[in-house]
Motif scaffolding. Sequence first.
Motif, PDB file in Angstrom:
ATOM      1  N   LEU A 142      15.297  43.564  18.166  1.00 16.35           N
ATOM      2  CA  LEU A 142      16.284  44.190  19.041  1.00 16.35           C
ATOM      3  C   LEU A 142      15.614  45.138  20.033  1.00 16.35           C
ATOM      4  CD1 LEU A 142      19.257  44.508  19.806  1.00 16.35           C
ATOM      5  CD2 LEU A 142      19.403  46.339  18.080  1.00 16.35           C
ATOM      6  N   ALA A 143      14.682  45.955  19.549  1.00 15.46           N
ATOM      7  CA  ALA A 143      13.975  46.885  20.446  1.00 15.46           C
ATOM      8  C   ALA A 143      13.193  46.123  21.515  1.00 15.46           C
ATOM      9  CB  ALA A 143      13.040  47.779  19.634  1.00 15.46           C
ATOM     10  N   LEU A 144      12.492  45.081  21.117  1.00 11.59           N
ATOM     11  CA  LEU A 144      11.718  44.298  22.085  1.00 11.59           C
ATOM     12  C   LEU A 144      12.636  43.565  23.064  1.00 11.59           C
ATOM     13  CD1 LEU A 144       8.986  42.951  19.663  1.00 11.59           C
ATOM     14  CD2 LEU A 144       8.625  44.555  21.561  1.00 11.59           C
ATOM     15  N   HIS A 145      13.773  43.101  22.582  1.00 15.40           N
ATOM     16  CA  HIS A 145      14.759  42.447  23.454  1.00 15.40           C
ATOM     17  C   HIS A 145      15.280  43.436  24.500  1.00 15.40           C
ATOM     18  CE1 HIS A 145      17.854  39.623  24.649  1.00 15.40           C
ATOM     19  NE2 HIS A 145      18.812  40.478  24.340  1.00 15.40           N
ATOM     20  N   ILE A 146      15.618  44.628  24.077  1.00 15.25           N
ATOM     21  CA  ILE A 146      16.152  45.633  25.000  1.00 15.25           C
ATOM     22  C   ILE A 146      15.096  46.062  26.016  1.00 15.25           C
ATOM     23  CG2 ILE A 146      17.007  48.016  25.156  1.00 15.25           C
ATOM     24  CD1 ILE A 146      18.476  47.458  22.449  1.00 15.25           C
ATOM     25  N   VAL A 147      13.874  46.302  25.566  1.00  9.55           N
ATOM     26  CA  VAL A 147      12.799  46.718  26.479  1.00  9.55           C
ATOM     27  C   VAL A 147      12.518  45.633  27.516  1.00  9.55           C
ATOM     28  CG1 VAL A 147      10.330  47.252  26.622  1.00  9.55           C
ATOM     29  CG2 VAL A 147      11.757  48.374  24.907  1.00  9.55           C
ATOM     30  N   SER A 148      12.424  44.395  27.073  1.00  9.62           N
ATOM     31  CA  SER A 148      12.147  43.317  28.029  1.00  9.62           C
ATOM     32  C   SER A 148      13.323  43.118  28.981  1.00  9.62           C
ATOM     33  CB  SER A 148      11.788  42.017  27.308  1.00  9.62           C
ATOM     34  OG  SER A 148      12.812  41.607  26.430  1.00  9.62           O
ATOM     35  N   PHE A 149      14.541  43.304  28.490  1.00  6.16           N
ATOM     36  CA  PHE A 149      15.718  43.196  29.348  1.00  6.16           C
ATOM     37  C   PHE A 149      15.728  44.298  30.416  1.00  6.16           C
ATOM     38  CE2 PHE A 149      20.276  44.086  30.211  1.00  6.16           C
ATOM     39  CZ  PHE A 149      20.602  42.885  30.802  1.00  6.16           C
ATOM     40  N   ILE A 150      15.354  45.499  30.034  1.00  2.00           N
ATOM     41  CA  ILE A 150      15.283  46.607  31.001  1.00  2.00           C
ATOM     42  C   ILE A 150      14.250  46.299  32.087  1.00  2.00           C
ATOM     43  CG2 ILE A 150      14.593  49.028  31.304  1.00  2.00           C
ATOM     44  CD1 ILE A 150      15.889  49.532  28.512  1.00  2.00           C
ATOM     45  N   ALA A 151      13.096  45.786  31.701  1.00  2.00           N
ATOM     46  CA  ALA A 151      12.061  45.440  32.686  1.00  2.00           C
ATOM     47  C   ALA A 151      12.552  44.338  33.613  1.00  2.00           C
ATOM     48  CB  ALA A 151      10.781  45.011  31.968  1.00  2.00           C
ATOM     49  N   TRP A 152      13.227  43.354  33.049  1.00  2.00           N
ATOM     50  CA  TRP A 152      13.764  42.255  33.851  1.00  2.00           C
ATOM     51  C   TRP A 152      14.801  42.783  34.844  1.00  2.00           C
ATOM     52  CZ3 TRP A 152      17.403  37.916  31.686  1.00  2.00           C
ATOM     53  CH2 TRP A 152      17.509  36.872  32.627  1.00  2.00           C
ATOM     54  N   MET A 153      15.686  43.640  34.375  1.00  2.00           N
ATOM     55  CA  MET A 153      16.717  44.197  35.252  1.00  2.00           C
ATOM     56  C   MET A 153      16.096  45.025  36.374  1.00  2.00           C
ATOM     57  SD  MET A 153      19.614  43.022  34.446  1.00  2.00           S
ATOM     58  CE  MET A 153      20.405  43.981  35.703  1.00  2.00           C
ATOM     59  N   ALA A 154      15.070  45.788  36.051  1.00  2.00           N
ATOM     60  CA  ALA A 154      14.414  46.599  37.087  1.00  2.00           C
ATOM     61  C   ALA A 154      13.916  45.695  38.217  1.00  2.00           C
ATOM     62  CB  ALA A 154      13.258  47.387  36.481  1.00  2.00           C
ATOM     63  N   GLY A 155      13.302  44.590  37.852  1.00  2.00           N
ATOM     64  CA  GLY A 155      12.831  43.639  38.860  1.00  2.00           C
ATOM     65  C   GLY A 155      13.968  43.008  39.636  1.00  2.00           C
ATOM     66  N   LEU A 156      15.046  42.648  38.934  1.00  2.00           N
ATOM     67  CA  LEU A 156      16.195  42.029  39.607  1.00  2.00           C
ATOM     68  C   LEU A 156      16.896  42.998  40.553  1.00  2.00           C
ATOM     69  CD1 LEU A 156      17.709  39.886  36.722  1.00  2.00           C
ATOM     70  CD2 LEU A 156      16.573  39.059  38.791  1.00  2.00           C
ATOM     71  N   PHE A 157      16.812  44.288  40.264  1.00  2.00           N
ATOM     72  CA  PHE A 157      17.369  45.280  41.181  1.00  2.00           C
ATOM     73  C   PHE A 157      16.463  45.482  42.395  1.00  2.00           C
ATOM     74  CE2 PHE A 157      19.580  47.459  37.411  1.00  2.00           C
ATOM     75  CZ  PHE A 157      20.764  46.794  37.654  1.00  2.00           C
ATOM     76  N   TYR A 158      15.148  45.423  42.176  1.00  2.00           N
ATOM     77  CA  TYR A 158      14.204  45.778  43.237  1.00  2.00           C
ATOM     78  C   TYR A 158      13.868  44.618  44.175  1.00  2.00           C
ATOM     79  CZ  TYR A 158      10.213  48.100  45.422  1.00  2.00           C
ATOM     80  OH  TYR A 158       9.351  48.658  46.321  1.00  2.00           O
ATOM     81  N   LEU A 159      13.740  43.401  43.666  1.00  2.00           N
ATOM     82  CA  LEU A 159      13.313  42.288  44.515  1.00  2.00           C
ATOM     83  C   LEU A 159      14.266  42.022  45.683  1.00  2.00           C
ATOM     84  CD1 LEU A 159      11.089  40.254  45.056  1.00  2.00           C
ATOM     85  CD2 LEU A 159      12.259  38.661  43.511  1.00  2.00           C
ATOM     86  N   PRO A 160      15.575  41.948  45.467  1.00  2.00           N
ATOM     87  CA  PRO A 160      16.466  41.758  46.629  1.00  2.00           C
ATOM     88  C   PRO A 160      16.377  42.919  47.631  1.00  2.00           C
ATOM     89  CG  PRO A 160      17.629  41.213  44.617  1.00  2.00           C
ATOM     90  CD  PRO A 160      16.331  41.859  44.213  1.00  2.00           C
ATOM     91  N   ARG A 161      16.102  44.126  47.143  1.00  2.32           N
ATOM     92  CA  ARG A 161      15.928  45.270  48.055  1.00  2.32           C
ATOM     93  C   ARG A 161      14.665  45.066  48.876  1.00  2.32           C
ATOM     94  NH1 ARG A 161      18.827  48.397  50.836  1.00  2.32           N
ATOM     95  NH2 ARG A 161      20.258  48.070  49.132  1.00  2.32           N
ATOM     96  N   LEU A 162      13.606  44.548  48.266  1.00  2.89           N
ATOM     97  CA  LEU A 162      12.399  44.223  49.035  1.00  2.89           C
ATOM     98  C   LEU A 162      12.697  43.168  50.092  1.00  2.89           C
ATOM     99  CD1 LEU A 162       9.523  44.116  46.375  1.00  2.89           C
ATOM    100  CD2 LEU A 162       9.839  45.788  48.210  1.00  2.89           C
ATOM    101  N   PHE A 163      13.560  42.201  49.746  1.00  5.19           N
ATOM    102  CA  PHE A 163      13.955  41.188  50.723  1.00  5.19           C
ATOM    103  C   PHE A 163      14.634  41.831  51.925  1.00  5.19           C
ATOM    104  CE2 PHE A 163      14.525  37.769  47.182  1.00  5.19           C
ATOM    105  CZ  PHE A 163      13.148  37.617  47.097  1.00  5.19           C
ATOM    106  N   VAL A 164      15.488  42.819  51.680  1.00  7.00           N
ATOM    107  CA  VAL A 164      16.168  43.528  52.775  1.00  7.00           C
ATOM    108  C   VAL A 164      15.121  44.146  53.693  1.00  7.00           C
ATOM    109  CG1 VAL A 164      17.632  45.509  53.372  1.00  7.00           C
ATOM    110  CG2 VAL A 164      18.276  44.014  51.466  1.00  7.00           C
ATOM    111  N   TYR A 165      14.193  44.885  53.107  1.00  4.56           N
ATOM    112  CA  TYR A 165      13.158  45.544  53.911  1.00  4.56           C
ATOM    113  C   TYR A 165      12.289  44.516  54.626  1.00  4.56           C
ATOM    114  CZ  TYR A 165      14.412  49.589  51.037  1.00  4.56           C
ATOM    115  OH  TYR A 165      15.080  50.593  50.391  1.00  4.56           O
ATOM    116  N   HIS A 166      12.009  43.414  53.956  1.00  6.21           N
ATOM    117  CA  HIS A 166      11.155  42.375  54.525  1.00  6.21           C
ATOM    118  C   HIS A 166      11.792  41.773  55.778  1.00  6.21           C
ATOM    119  CE1 HIS A 166       8.330  38.768  53.519  1.00  6.21           C
ATOM    120  NE2 HIS A 166       8.503  38.870  54.814  1.00  6.21           N
ATOM    121  N   VAL A 167      13.049  41.346  55.680  1.00  2.92           N
ATOM    122  CA  VAL A 167      13.681  40.687  56.829  1.00  2.92           C
ATOM    123  C   VAL A 167      13.992  41.670  57.946  1.00  2.92           C
ATOM    124  CG1 VAL A 167      14.609  38.791  55.466  1.00  2.92           C
ATOM    125  CG2 VAL A 167      16.046  40.773  55.916  1.00  2.92           C
TER     126      VAL A 167
END
Length: 145
Positions: free
Chosen positions: A9-34
């Motif tokens: 459960l701890a490893l699932h939550i930690v990996s999910f948090i890391a995944w979410m951080a990326g999913l929040f940031y990558l589209p924002r990078l796309f905004v800045y990129h375009v």
Amino acid sequence: MTDWYQWLLALHIVSFIAWMAGLFYLPRLFVYHVEAAKGDDGREQLFQVMERRLLRAIMNPAMIATWIFGLALISIGVVDWSAVWPYTKAVAVIAMSAFHMWCAKQRKAMEAGAYTHAGRHYRMMNEVPTLLLLVIVFSVIVRPF
């Protein structure tokens, strides 16, 4: 089983948090990129490197780990399949994985110089992970169904 459950459960939550951080940031990078000035190769290359590294070094491993630890939790029998919440969570996780793949496709298109969307589109798409996060968290914690 209790010790394994807590670790998984701890490893699932930690990996999910890391995944979410990326999913929040990558589209924002796309905004800045375009929205970056076209013709500025230095900025173009910087965004391409940031997007590629975020996706390959953080998001992909985090998504894979989230799936592995989530399936491991399911395999030890901690999910009540007679309830509705596991199915709503599963649909949201599959949708999040599809969004992840959409982001990967957008990154490749941008790397090739194919800007198919404006910054506004990526700003709106940046809200998709938040909506899916709400479905997942409320399904698991509140279990309204």
